[in-house]
Design a protein around this motif. Sequence first.
Motif, PDB file in Angstrom:
ATOM      1  N   ALA A 176       0.780  -1.137   0.178  1.00 42.98           N
ATOM      2  CA  ALA A 176      -0.054  -0.059   0.030  1.00 42.98           C
ATOM      3  C   ALA A 176       0.827   1.128   0.141  1.00 42.98           C
ATOM      4  O   ALA A 176       0.124   2.330  -0.145  1.00 42.98           O
ATOM      5  CB  ALA A 176      -1.104   0.066   1.306  1.00 42.98           C
ATOM      6  N   ASN A 177       2.157   1.097  -0.078  1.00 45.17           N
ATOM      7  CA  ASN A 177       3.093   2.234  -0.015  1.00 45.17           C
ATOM      8  C   ASN A 177       2.976   3.082   0.932  1.00 45.17           C
ATOM      9  O   ASN A 177       3.587   4.148   1.228  1.00 45.17           O
ATOM     10  CB  ASN A 177       2.779   3.281  -1.252  1.00 45.17           C
ATOM     11  N   ILE A 178       2.653   2.455   2.249  1.00 46.95           N
ATOM     12  CA  ILE A 178       2.883   3.051   3.776  1.00 46.95           C
ATOM     13  C   ILE A 178       4.041   2.861   4.203  1.00 46.95           C
ATOM     14  O   ILE A 178       4.912   3.805   4.915  1.00 46.95           O
ATOM     15  CB  ILE A 178       1.687   2.480   4.427  1.00 46.95           C
ATOM     16  N   LEU A 179       4.822   1.646   4.019  1.00 49.23           N
ATOM     17  CA  LEU A 179       5.953   1.232   4.436  1.00 49.23           C
ATOM     18  C   LEU A 179       6.717   0.760   3.151  1.00 49.23           C
ATOM     19  O   LEU A 179       6.368   0.625   2.266  1.00 49.23           O
ATOM     20  CB  LEU A 179       5.943  -0.107   5.558  1.00 49.23           C
ATOM     21  N   ILE A 180       8.004   0.610   3.574  1.00 50.90           N
ATOM     22  CA  ILE A 180       9.059   0.186   2.597  1.00 50.90           C
ATOM     23  C   ILE A 180       9.616  -1.085   2.742  1.00 50.90           C
ATOM     24  O   ILE A 180       9.837  -1.384   4.144  1.00 50.90           O
ATOM     25  CB  ILE A 180      10.047   1.244   1.918  1.00 50.90           C
ATOM     26  N   GLY A 181       9.837  -2.023   1.934  1.00 52.26           N
ATOM     27  CA  GLY A 181      10.433  -3.184   2.205  1.00 52.26           C
ATOM     28  C   GLY A 181      11.732  -3.462   1.643  1.00 52.26           C
ATOM     29  O   GLY A 181      12.221  -2.779   0.862  1.00 52.26           O
ATOM     30  N   GLN A 182      12.627  -4.514   2.375  1.00 52.15           N
ATOM     31  CA  GLN A 182      14.053  -4.751   1.723  1.00 52.15           C
ATOM     32  C   GLN A 182      14.205  -5.820   1.561  1.00 52.15           C
ATOM     33  O   GLN A 182      13.291  -6.990   1.789  1.00 52.15           O
ATOM     34  CB  GLN A 182      15.279  -4.029   2.668  1.00 52.15           C
ATOM     35  N   ARG A 183      15.345  -6.596   1.077  1.00 49.37           N
ATOM     36  CA  ARG A 183      15.530  -8.055   0.896  1.00 49.37           C
ATOM     37  C   ARG A 183      15.519  -8.678   2.157  1.00 49.37           C
ATOM     38  O   ARG A 183      15.912  -8.031   3.198  1.00 49.37           O
ATOM     39  CB  ARG A 183      16.893  -8.232   0.169  1.00 49.37           C
ATOM     40  N   GLY A 184      15.195  -9.864   2.102  1.00 50.58           N
ATOM     41  CA  GLY A 184      15.024 -10.504   3.518  1.00 50.58           C
ATOM     42  C   GLY A 184      13.979 -10.392   4.375  1.00 50.58           C
ATOM     43  O   GLY A 184      13.956 -10.440   5.633  1.00 50.58           O
ATOM     44  N   PHE A 185      12.723  -9.750   3.694  1.00 48.51           N
ATOM     45  CA  PHE A 185      11.614  -9.298   4.568  1.00 48.51           C
ATOM     46  C   PHE A 185      11.874  -8.288   5.706  1.00 48.51           C
ATOM     47  O   PHE A 185      11.010  -8.077   6.552  1.00 48.51           O
ATOM     48  CB  PHE A 185      10.827 -10.551   4.949  1.00 48.51           C
ATOM     49  N   SER A 186      13.060  -7.399   5.258  1.00 48.01           N
ATOM     50  CA  SER A 186      13.024  -6.417   6.374  1.00 48.01           C
ATOM     51  C   SER A 186      12.200  -5.147   5.871  1.00 48.01           C
ATOM     52  O   SER A 186      12.095  -4.749   4.666  1.00 48.01           O
ATOM     53  CB  SER A 186      14.754  -5.879   6.340  1.00 48.01           C
ATOM     54  N   VAL A 187      11.454  -4.751   6.867  1.00 50.23           N
ATOM     55  CA  VAL A 187      10.425  -3.603   6.448  1.00 50.23           C
ATOM     56  C   VAL A 187      10.649  -2.227   7.361  1.00 50.23           C
ATOM     57  O   VAL A 187      11.043  -2.702   8.574  1.00 50.23           O
ATOM     58  CB  VAL A 187       9.025  -4.116   6.635  1.00 50.23           C
ATOM     59  N   ARG A 188      10.621  -1.193   6.877  1.00 47.37           N
ATOM     60  CA  ARG A 188      10.729  -0.131   7.778  1.00 47.37           C
ATOM     61  C   ARG A 188       9.959   1.162   7.242  1.00 47.37           C
ATOM     62  O   ARG A 188       9.206   1.062   6.092  1.00 47.37           O
ATOM     63  CB  ARG A 188      12.346   0.336   7.988  1.00 47.37           C
ATOM     64  N   VAL A 189      10.070   1.993   8.312  1.00 43.31           N
ATOM     65  CA  VAL A 189       9.094   3.172   8.025  1.00 43.31           C
ATOM     66  C   VAL A 189       9.973   4.391   6.892  1.00 43.31           C
ATOM     67  O   VAL A 189      10.953   4.364   7.272  1.00 43.31           O
ATOM     68  CB  VAL A 189       8.574   4.089   9.094  1.00 43.31           C
ATOM     69  N   PRO A 190       9.237   4.692   5.891  1.00 38.51           N
ATOM     70  CA  PRO A 190      10.226   5.456   5.180  1.00 38.51           C
ATOM     71  C   PRO A 190      10.694   6.995   5.746  1.00 38.51           C
ATOM     72  O   PRO A 190       9.867   7.313   6.565  1.00 38.51           O
ATOM     73  CB  PRO A 190       9.250   5.822   3.921  1.00 38.51           C
ATOM     74  N   ILE A 191      11.633   7.219   5.294  1.00 37.65           N
ATOM     75  CA  ILE A 191      12.198   8.705   5.492  1.00 37.65           C
ATOM     76  C   ILE A 191      11.675   9.331   4.515  1.00 37.65           C
ATOM     77  O   ILE A 191      12.043   9.345   3.285  1.00 37.65           O
ATOM     78  CB  ILE A 191      13.625   8.779   5.751  1.00 37.65           C
ATOM     79  N   PRO A 192      10.806  10.381   4.591  1.00 40.79           N
ATOM     80  CA  PRO A 192      10.068  10.948   3.404  1.00 40.79           C
ATOM     81  C   PRO A 192      11.117  12.443   3.093  1.00 40.79           C
ATOM     82  O   PRO A 192      11.862  12.926   3.965  1.00 40.79           O
ATOM     83  CB  PRO A 192       9.038  11.695   3.993  1.00 40.79           C
ATOM     84  N   SER A 193      11.162  12.565   1.682  1.00 44.18           N
ATOM     85  CA  SER A 193      11.710  13.779   1.072  1.00 44.18           C
ATOM     86  C   SER A 193      10.780  14.848   1.491  1.00 44.18           C
ATOM     87  O   SER A 193       9.378  14.554   1.668  1.00 44.18           O
ATOM     88  CB  SER A 193      12.041  13.778  -0.309  1.00 44.18           C
ATOM     89  N   ALA A 194      11.233  16.104   1.655  1.00 43.26           N
ATOM     90  CA  ALA A 194      10.208  17.109   1.970  1.00 43.26           C
ATOM     91  C   ALA A 194       9.309  17.462   0.641  1.00 43.26           C
ATOM     92  O   ALA A 194       8.291  17.510   0.952  1.00 43.26           O
ATOM     93  CB  ALA A 194      10.940  18.268   2.037  1.00 43.26           C
ATOM     94  N   GLU A 195       9.669  17.022  -0.408  1.00 41.56           N
ATOM     95  CA  GLU A 195       8.773  16.805  -1.759  1.00 41.56           C
ATOM     96  C   GLU A 195       7.636  16.178  -1.707  1.00 41.56           C
ATOM     97  O   GLU A 195       6.418  16.685  -1.516  1.00 41.56           O
ATOM     98  CB  GLU A 195       9.614  16.968  -2.771  1.00 41.56           C
ATOM     99  N   HIS A 196       7.797  14.971  -1.112  1.00 43.58           N
ATOM    100  CA  HIS A 196       6.905  14.204  -1.174  1.00 43.58           C
ATOM    101  C   HIS A 196       6.041  14.394   0.303  1.00 43.58           C
ATOM    102  O   HIS A 196       4.710  13.840   0.223  1.00 43.58           O
ATOM    103  CB  HIS A 196       7.410  12.574  -1.075  1.00 43.58           C
ATOM    104  N   LEU A 197       6.523  14.764   1.195  1.00 43.75           N
ATOM    105  CA  LEU A 197       5.626  14.834   2.480  1.00 43.75           C
ATOM    106  C   LEU A 197       4.745  16.003   2.203  1.00 43.75           C
ATOM    107  O   LEU A 197       3.407  16.075   2.641  1.00 43.75           O
ATOM    108  CB  LEU A 197       6.526  15.184   3.775  1.00 43.75           C
TER     109      LEU A 197
END
Length: 250
Positions: free
Chosen positions: A58-79
């Motif tokens: 849903a583009n709320i969190l972001i995923g990495q390899r190995g099923f690591s998931v974290r909260v995005p650090i937003p750019s000012a533009e996207h925020l």
Amino acid sequence: MSKVNHTDLVRKTLLTKLTYGEYYPGHSFVLRELLQDPEFEGMSQTPIREALLQLVAANILIGQRGFSVRVPIPSAEHLIEVRALRSHLEVMAALQHFDDWDEESLLELEALHHSMAQAKSVKDVKNQLRYNAMFHMRLCHMEQESYLKSMIQTLWAITGPSVGYLYGKGSTSVFTGIHPHEEILKALREKNSRLLERALIKDLSSTGTRIIEVLKQKLSPEALALQPFKPMDLVRVRTREGRQIKYGAS
């Protein structure tokens, strides 16, 4: 309770925690820690992992390899973009229910504002953010599910961590004069839709501007550029049964 219900429960709980700013930008979710959370007591890793991957899709969190998931650090533009969308949709929802308020429901809304103010006076950041979000959710009648409310919930979950970061670092926005929540309550009692719209936009835009300033000051340009909000490529993960399932993480 079935596995599907467990997954749904975890997803809704995580959405609420994100909305309340309980996770900061860059927070990495560790399954072991989530399993120790009292709200997920007795659950296996599977529904928690599936819920996290649903939030990645849903583009709320972001995923990495190995099923690591974290909260995005937003750019000012996207925020700025996400908060502008949230502001517009919240105004739509508030005006949609403008004629639905009676004195009893207004007293409930007023109590949420007073609870937020009380938490702020004793520097209880967690409850200050919680009651602020609850005020806005009640104003938009989020208990009445709709496509509009679903979009608002998603946008709150995206912006919540940045609000949590702002207040958690002691860099709160300051309103001079009457707080916008009080103007919102006044507008509802007086049936003044223009005042309601102005007060709600003032409330959302003032905090949003302060968040952007803090992000620019306290996060490096490299960090801001690392994790913009963007669609995730779907990948296929093979299950034990040999079936392939699409997940929103790579």
